[in-house]
Design an enzyme around this catalytic site. Sequence first.
Site, short mmCIF file in Angstrom:
data_model
loop_
_atom_site.label_atom_id
_atom_site.label_comp_id
_atom_site.label_asym_id
_atom_site.label_seq_id
_atom_site.Cartn_x
_atom_site.Cartn_y
_atom_site.Cartn_z
N LYS A 28 3.24 -26.36 35.55
CA LYS A 28 1.90 -26.83 35.92
C LYS A 28 1.83 -28.36 35.98
O LYS A 28 1.38 -28.93 36.96
CB LYS A 28 0.84 -26.31 34.93
CG LYS A 28 0.77 -24.79 34.84
CD LYS A 28 -0.31 -24.33 33.88
CE LYS A 28 -0.09 -24.71 32.43
NZ LYS A 28 1.12 -24.13 31.83
N ARG A 47 -8.63 -21.83 29.03
CA ARG A 47 -7.55 -21.02 28.48
C ARG A 47 -8.07 -19.76 27.81
O ARG A 47 -7.28 -18.97 27.29
CB ARG A 47 -6.81 -21.85 27.43
CG ARG A 47 -5.42 -22.33 27.84
CD ARG A 47 -4.93 -23.20 26.72
NE ARG A 47 -3.52 -23.39 26.64
CZ ARG A 47 -2.89 -24.46 27.10
NH1 ARG A 47 -3.53 -25.39 27.76
NH2 ARG A 47 -1.61 -24.59 26.89
N ARG A 59 12.66 -29.31 27.83
CA ARG A 59 11.73 -30.32 28.38
C ARG A 59 11.80 -31.62 27.58
O ARG A 59 11.87 -31.62 26.36
CB ARG A 59 10.30 -29.77 28.32
CG ARG A 59 9.26 -30.81 28.70
CD ARG A 59 7.94 -30.20 29.10
NE ARG A 59 7.28 -29.48 28.03
CZ ARG A 59 6.16 -28.77 28.19
NH1 ARG A 59 5.60 -28.68 29.37
NH2 ARG A 59 5.61 -28.13 27.18
N ARG A 105 8.56 -32.75 22.81
CA ARG A 105 7.26 -32.42 22.23
C ARG A 105 7.47 -31.58 20.96
O ARG A 105 8.34 -30.72 20.92
CB ARG A 105 6.42 -31.62 23.24
CG ARG A 105 5.62 -32.51 24.16
CD ARG A 105 4.97 -31.74 25.27
NE ARG A 105 4.21 -30.56 24.86
CZ ARG A 105 3.43 -29.85 25.67
NH1 ARG A 105 3.31 -30.20 26.95
NH2 ARG A 105 2.77 -28.80 25.24
N ARG A 150 3.40 -19.61 21.45
CA ARG A 150 2.56 -20.07 22.57
C ARG A 150 2.56 -19.04 23.70
O ARG A 150 1.54 -18.84 24.36
CB ARG A 150 3.06 -21.42 23.07
CG ARG A 150 2.72 -22.55 22.11
CD ARG A 150 3.55 -23.79 22.35
NE ARG A 150 3.33 -24.38 23.65
CZ ARG A 150 4.21 -25.17 24.26
NH1 ARG A 150 5.37 -25.44 23.70
NH2 ARG A 150 3.92 -25.68 25.42
P1 ADP Z 1 3.79 -26.72 32.05
O1 ADP Z 1 2.93 -27.93 32.36
O2 ADP Z 1 3.38 -25.50 32.84
O3 ADP Z 1 3.89 -26.42 30.58
P2 ADP Z 1 6.01 -28.41 32.94
O4 ADP Z 1 5.56 -28.86 34.29
O5 ADP Z 1 5.95 -29.40 31.83
O6 ADP Z 1 5.26 -27.02 32.54
O7 ADP Z 1 7.50 -27.84 33.12
C1 ADP Z 1 8.21 -27.32 31.98
C2 ADP Z 1 9.68 -27.73 32.07
O8 ADP Z 1 10.30 -27.04 33.15
C3 ADP Z 1 9.89 -29.23 32.33
O9 ADP Z 1 11.02 -29.64 31.59
C4 ADP Z 1 10.14 -29.31 33.83
O10 ADP Z 1 11.01 -30.39 34.15
C5 ADP Z 1 10.82 -27.97 34.12
N1 ADP Z 1 10.47 -27.39 35.42
C6 ADP Z 1 9.27 -27.44 36.05
N2 ADP Z 1 9.31 -26.77 37.22
C7 ADP Z 1 10.58 -26.27 37.34
C8 ADP Z 1 11.28 -25.48 38.33
N3 ADP Z 1 10.66 -25.07 39.43
N4 ADP Z 1 12.57 -25.18 38.09
C9 ADP Z 1 13.20 -25.60 36.95
N5 ADP Z 1 12.61 -26.33 35.99
C10 ADP Z 1 11.32 -26.67 36.17
P1 AMP Z 2 -0.35 -27.92 27.05
O1 AMP Z 2 -0.05 -29.38 27.15
O2 AMP Z 2 -1.27 -27.43 28.13
O3 AMP Z 2 0.89 -27.09 26.91
O4 AMP Z 2 -1.19 -27.74 25.69
C1 AMP Z 2 -0.64 -28.06 24.44
C2 AMP Z 2 -1.52 -27.53 23.32
O5 AMP Z 2 -2.82 -28.15 23.37
C3 AMP Z 2 -1.81 -26.03 23.32
O6 AMP Z 2 -0.77 -25.27 22.74
C4 AMP Z 2 -3.11 -25.98 22.50
O7 AMP Z 2 -2.85 -26.15 21.12
C5 AMP Z 2 -3.84 -27.23 22.97
N1 AMP Z 2 -4.70 -26.97 24.15
C6 AMP Z 2 -4.56 -27.51 25.40
N2 AMP Z 2 -5.53 -27.06 26.22
C7 AMP Z 2 -6.29 -26.22 25.49
C8 AMP Z 2 -7.43 -25.41 25.77
N3 AMP Z 2 -7.99 -25.37 26.99
N4 AMP Z 2 -7.95 -24.67 24.76
C9 AMP Z 2 -7.43 -24.70 23.53
N5 AMP Z 2 -6.34 -25.41 23.20
C10 AMP Z 2 -5.77 -26.17 24.16
#
Ligand code: ADP
Ligand code: AMP
Length: 214
Positions: free
Chosen positions: A13, A88, A125, A158, A169
């Site tokens: 995302k 969420r 990541r 992270r 999660r």
């Molecule tokens: P989210 O925001 O949904 O938690 P991220 O955009 O941070 O996910 O992506 C999670 C991890 O996967 C990151 O390390 C990113 O570089 C990697 N990633 C994202 N899209 C792809 C893809 N299409 N193929 C392989 N790795 C990806």
């Molecule tokens: P994310 O960066 O989207 O993966 O979110 C990281 C963490 O932030 C999650 O695991 C939750 O603890 C908190 N969080 C983010 N967005 C929300 C939401 N809309 N509602 C509740 N907790 C959230």
Amino acid sequence: MRMLIMGPPGAGKGTQAAQITSFCGILHISTGDMFRAETKESTELGKKLKSYLDSGQLVPDEVTVKVIEKRLQKPDCEKGFLLDGFPRTVPQAEALDGILGKDGLDLIINISVDSAALLERLTGRRVCKQCGKTYHLLYQPPQDEGVCDNCGDELYQRSDDTRETVSNRLEVYQNQTAPLLDYYAQRGIVRDINGEQSIDDVFQEIKKVIRGIV
Ligand code: ADP
Ligand code: AMP
């Protein structure tokens, strides 16, 4: 343009949001990023948020809705935005409907990726401390190990991207967030995207969807 990007943790995302918002000229609003920024402050709220984030639990709806409501009232949201990580839960989606009023969201992009791939993506990541750009040790490595290509600052892992927190999660996503797809289904604005392609191929597919609605 008011968009929402959905999908389990690690679906891509944030990675896609960066490209979509620059393509559409709209704001990227990520509740996860907002909460992480707050945890860096030694405020009472920051400390409370950290315990939710570190364990992979959701921050309570009342707190989350207040934060997003305040953010969406700022004038920079008028030109459009992409929500990432909010809503969420069903109560959060109901609150968002109340905030946005009758026009609501124009498009929901739902990215799907299977859980084995998600675990690998999340544990690999790395994020820039300074500018927040996201990398992956295998799939999106920086040019120099541990250093951001964008701003030269250090990359970090992270605290919630550990194996055990990730499985928590993913469970939270299945139980509390996946039901939102049913909540939004009858509006006819959800577009499913296969997230198990290269980052660029996923973006090309999303661009096609966006071009189809503007
Ligand atoms: P989210 O925001 O949904 O938690 P991220 O955009 O941070 O996910 O992506 C999670 C991890 O996967 C990151 O390390 C990113 O570089 C990697 N990633 C994202 N899209 C792809 C893809 N299409 N193929 C392989 N790795 C990806
Ligand atoms: P994310 O960066 O989207 O993966 O979110 C990281 C963490 O932030 C999650 O695991 C939750 O603890 C908190 N969080 C983010 N967005 C929300 C939401 N809309 N509602 C509740 N907790 C959230």
